[in-house]
Design a protein around this motif. Structure first.
Motif, mmCIF file in Angstrom:
data_model
loop_
_atom_site.group_PDB
_atom_site.id
_atom_site.type_symbol
_atom_site.label_atom_id
_atom_site.label_comp_id
_atom_site.label_asym_id
_atom_site.label_seq_id
_atom_site.Cartn_x
_atom_site.Cartn_y
_atom_site.Cartn_z
ATOM 1 N N ARG A 86 -8.939 33.493 108.611
ATOM 2 C CA ARG A 86 -9.756 32.385 109.107
ATOM 3 C C ARG A 86 -8.922 31.181 109.523
ATOM 4 O O ARG A 86 -9.443 30.226 110.096
ATOM 5 N N SER A 87 -7.641 31.208 109.208
ATOM 6 C CA SER A 87 -6.738 30.124 109.600
ATOM 7 C C SER A 87 -6.188 30.403 110.993
ATOM 8 O O SER A 87 -5.598 31.462 111.222
ATOM 9 N N PRO A 88 -6.345 29.473 111.948
ATOM 10 C CA PRO A 88 -5.830 29.704 113.303
ATOM 11 C C PRO A 88 -4.343 30.042 113.334
ATOM 12 O O PRO A 88 -3.926 30.943 114.081
ATOM 13 N N PRO A 141 -18.712 41.454 109.819
ATOM 14 C CA PRO A 141 -18.970 40.589 110.981
ATOM 15 C C PRO A 141 -17.668 40.057 111.565
ATOM 16 O O PRO A 141 -16.679 39.884 110.852
ATOM 17 N N ILE A 142 -17.654 39.833 112.882
ATOM 18 C CA ILE A 142 -16.484 39.212 113.490
ATOM 19 C C ILE A 142 -16.526 37.715 113.225
ATOM 20 O O ILE A 142 -17.576 37.134 112.954
ATOM 21 N N LEU A 143 -15.363 37.082 113.305
ATOM 22 C CA LEU A 143 -15.261 35.644 113.075
ATOM 23 C C LEU A 143 -15.812 34.878 114.269
ATOM 24 O O LEU A 143 -15.807 35.386 115.397
ATOM 25 N N PRO A 144 -16.284 33.640 114.049
ATOM 26 C CA PRO A 144 -16.865 32.862 115.160
ATOM 27 C C PRO A 144 -15.945 32.729 116.360
ATOM 28 O O PRO A 144 -16.386 32.884 117.510
ATOM 29 N N PHE A 145 -14.653 32.462 116.142
ATOM 30 C CA PHE A 145 -13.771 32.289 117.297
ATOM 31 C C PHE A 145 -13.471 33.636 117.964
ATOM 32 O O PHE A 145 -13.203 33.690 119.168
ATOM 33 N N GLU A 146 -13.548 34.737 117.206
ATOM 34 C CA GLU A 146 -13.399 36.057 117.822
ATOM 35 C C GLU A 146 -14.599 36.347 118.725
ATOM 36 O O GLU A 146 -14.439 36.886 119.827
ATOM 37 N N GLU A 147 -15.785 35.989 118.240
ATOM 38 C CA GLU A 147 -16.993 36.200 119.043
ATOM 39 C C GLU A 147 -16.953 35.357 120.308
ATOM 40 O O GLU A 147 -17.338 35.821 121.401
ATOM 41 N N GLN A 148 -16.472 34.125 120.197
ATOM 42 C CA GLN A 148 -16.368 33.247 121.361
ATOM 43 C C GLN A 148 -15.435 33.844 122.413
ATOM 44 O O GLN A 148 -15.740 33.862 123.609
#
Length: 231
Positions: A86-88, A141-148
């Motif tokens: 979850r860390s960029p 579930p995929i992470l929010p930034f992955e979904e974006q």
């Protein structure tokens, strides 16, 4: 000892003959998994008189299954090397390492670990005389930034009719999964199938990629059926 593919093939045939729903589960993608998916799709589409869709359907479902399996294995890899997905900063570092270190041996090892952890990809095939709906379900579930990023690749893919053109325009910044998503959209457009019948959505406990292939004008999409039912 594992079952031979002859035994698996007979099992697939019995499932297809007995039902209009087939489920396949995988924690890694290898030759056996690929043949299992191909044989299932072939039997279903031949049964429905749409053998012309076998190659395209297999290319798309295989791509989605590989993406799901690799997404799960990527998470297991992050845990193993002690990086926070979850860390960029950790994500960029871990993704680079995962790509560089990924091998067939890693695929098999993380596949076994996924079984222990209860992490898998499920391919659900439902069909009737009017069409087929395939859902590739990843139980993480995929992470929010992955979904974006994924939705951006889908948006960009809609603007292309040729995969080579897409690749040349995006070769410096396209992730493998992004190229695969564009390929799916381009394949559907080339077959005169509405790309809107391909969807990816995430829920709190899973990620779902849904592909619908109409066989004739009688087909009603799952989204339309749910809307008509008030769901």
């Amino acid at each position: 000892m594992g079952r031979s593919f002859f035994d698996l093939e007979q099992n697939i045939r019995l499932k297809v003959e007995a039902s209009d729903e087939v489920a396949l589960q995988a924690t890694r993608v290898n030759q056996i998994t690929e043949r299992y998916v191909l044989q299932t799709l072939r039997l279903v589409l031949e049964k429905c008189g749409r053998a012309d869709l076998i190659d395209m359907a297999y290319t798309i479902i295989k791509e989605l299954a590989i993406n799901g399996v690799k997404a799960n294995q990527k998470r297991l890899f992050f845990e193993e090397v002690g990086l926070d997905i979850r860390s960029p900063d950790d994500y960029a570092q871990g993704l680079h390492r995962f790509r560089n270190e990924f091998s067939e041996a890693m695929n098999e090892r993380f596949g076994r670990l996924a079984v222990e952890r209860g992490v898998y990809v499920l391919v659900l095939i439902n069909y009737d005389d009017s069409g087929m709906c395939v859902e590739v379900v990843n139980n993480t579930p995929i992470l929010p930034f992955e979904e974006q990023r994924l939705r951006e690749k889908m948006r960009k893919g809609m603007g292309y009719n040729d995969i080579a053109e897409f690749y040349m325009d995006n070769m410096d910044n396209t992730e493998g999964a992004g190229l695969g998503i564009a390929l799916i959209i381009i394949l559907l457009k080339g077959a005169n199938i509405d790309p809107a019948l391909f969807r990816i959505f995430t829920l709190p406990d899973r990620t779902v990629a849904r592909l619908e292939l109409p066989f004739n004008d009688a087909y009603v999409s799952k989204r339309q059926r749910l809307a008509e039912a008030g769901g």
